[in-house]
Design an enzyme around this catalytic site. Structure first.
Site: not given
Ligand code: OSB
Ligand code: MG
Length: 372
Positions: A139, A165, A167, A192, A217, A242, A266, A294
């Site tokens: 991510s 992924k 952001k 995301d 996402e 999510d 999660k 994650g």
């Molecule tokens: O939205 O998935 C998310 C990290 C912290 C809070 C929310 C998110 C995330 C990530 C990172 O996208 C996922 C990871 O590599 O742990």
């Molecule tokens: Mg997310």
């Protein structure tokens, strides 16, 4: 199983690289680590990944500290937990505590670790997972500019990650995706938004239909299930939820109203591994793919995520990257590495299958409290 002593540690760890999302930029990760000791002196560990700010969810490290110390730990310690499955007994006891899913997940995880150590079973086997290793992606946060983003994507693809992924947020969306897609026409790609859009600003999301994305996402607000339904009807790309899914009930209702066609599980966000299992099973029966999200976990939470992601309906690569992508120094002795085939090996030791490096834990601890 009688919990005789429990400690909570509020930690703050430097990230290997700043992480920026639509809700903010962080250079350090906070969490609450839970340590629970039973009547034989066996110790179980859990992680509550609530961060410093209430940006991802309304929970923060401080709200989790309060809820764990004043409600959840006392409930777990009040009398012996059922030996058969202490996690089930614990969740029954704290059912009257509304919300605070991440706080509950942290203590529930410690009980699974304890149960596994007492019975000599790995978390994977207790959950019913089979895969020896699981495909993983990365991510990538918002970057300074598109060139920096392309360099980062290229670096992770070279390392062997199976999926990227990105952001996104309004103003930083279509053009980013177009640039990455142009440079890497074949790579499995998803985005995301962390709730940064509304139906009124969703035009950009409709343009994303042209880039062969695996999913989009959480485009809209966490309490906007119905608007996700409306948006999904306008998109070919599957919407994945999510933040909106905090319980098996939310998952069922989202699927009933076609507000999502994929679910990011999660265990922390849904209140623990038991709820994660229930959502996995619900989606399995409805032929809805899930994948493991994650929260930039330490080695403790990462071990749990890997065990969970080894269940059969985890059909897309997880946000479970190698330890070195997050932390130079982790609080577990074990470090997770990327295998040449873009997978990470699922731990097989008893419980979570990791050991805590107490010196590292102490180095990152802002506050600790023991309840006996
Ligand atoms: O939205 O998935 C998310 C990290 C912290 C809070 C929310 C998110 C995330 C990530 C990172 O996208 C996922 C990871 O590599 O742990
Ligand atoms: Mg997310």
């Amino acid at each position: 199983m009688q919990i005789k002593r429990a400690s909570i540690y509020h930690i703050r760890m430097p990230l290997q690289h700043p992480f920026e999302t639509s809700f903010g930029r962080i250079t350090h990760r906070e969490a609450i680590i839970v340590e629970a000791e039973d009547e034989h002196g066996t110790i179980g560990w859990g992680e509550c990944p609530a961060d410093h700010d209430p940006g991802f969810s309304c929970e923060t490290a401080i709200t989790a500290w309060h809820i764990l110390s004043d409600f959840l730990v006392p409930a777990a310690m009040k009398s012996p937990l059922e030996d058969e499955n202490p996690a089930v007994d614990f969740q029954r006891r704290v059912a009257a505590v509304r919300g605070h899913q991440m706080a509950k997940a942290g203590l529930e995880m410690a009980l699974w670790d304890l149960l596994g150590k007492r019975t000599g079973s790995s978390l994977q086997s207790m959950l019913g997972g089979k895969a020896q290793s699981v495909p993983v992606g990365v991510s990538i946060g918002l970057q300074e500019n598109t060139d920096a983003l392309l360099r980062r994507v290229e670096n992770f693809i070279k390392q062997g990650y199976r999926r990227i992924k990105l952001k996104i947020k309004p103003g930083n969306d279509v053009q980013l995706v177009a640039a990455v897609r142009r440079a890497f026409p074949e790579i499995p790609l998803q985005v995301d938004a962390n709730s940064a859009y509304t139906l009124e600003t969703a035009n950009a999301l409709r343009s994303l239909d042209d880039f062969n994305l695996l999913l989009i996402e959480q485009p809209l607000a966490e309490d906007d299930l119905w608007d996700h339904h409306t948006l999904q009807a306008q998109l070919r790309t599957p919407i994945c939820l999510d933040e909106s899914i905090k319980s098996p009930r939310h998952a069922r209702q989202a699927l009933e109203m076609d507000a999502a066609r994929v679910i990011n599980i999660k265990q922390a966000r849904v209140g623990g591994l038991l709820n994660a299992l229930a959502i996995h099973d619900l989606c399995y029966h409805q032929n809805i793919p899930v994948w493991c999200g994650g929260m930039l976990e330490t080695g403790i939470g990462r071990a749990a995520n890997l065990a969970l992601a080894s269940l059969p309906n985890f059909r897309l690569p997880g946000d479970i990257s190698a330890t070195d992508r997050y932390y130079d120094r982790d609080i577990t002795r074990e470090r997770f590495t990327l295998n040449p085939d873009g997978t990470i090996t699922v731990p097989t030791g008893a419980g979570l299958g990791v050991t805590v490096d107490r010196a590292a834990l102490a180095a990152y601890t802002l506050a600790a409290r023991t309840i006996a």
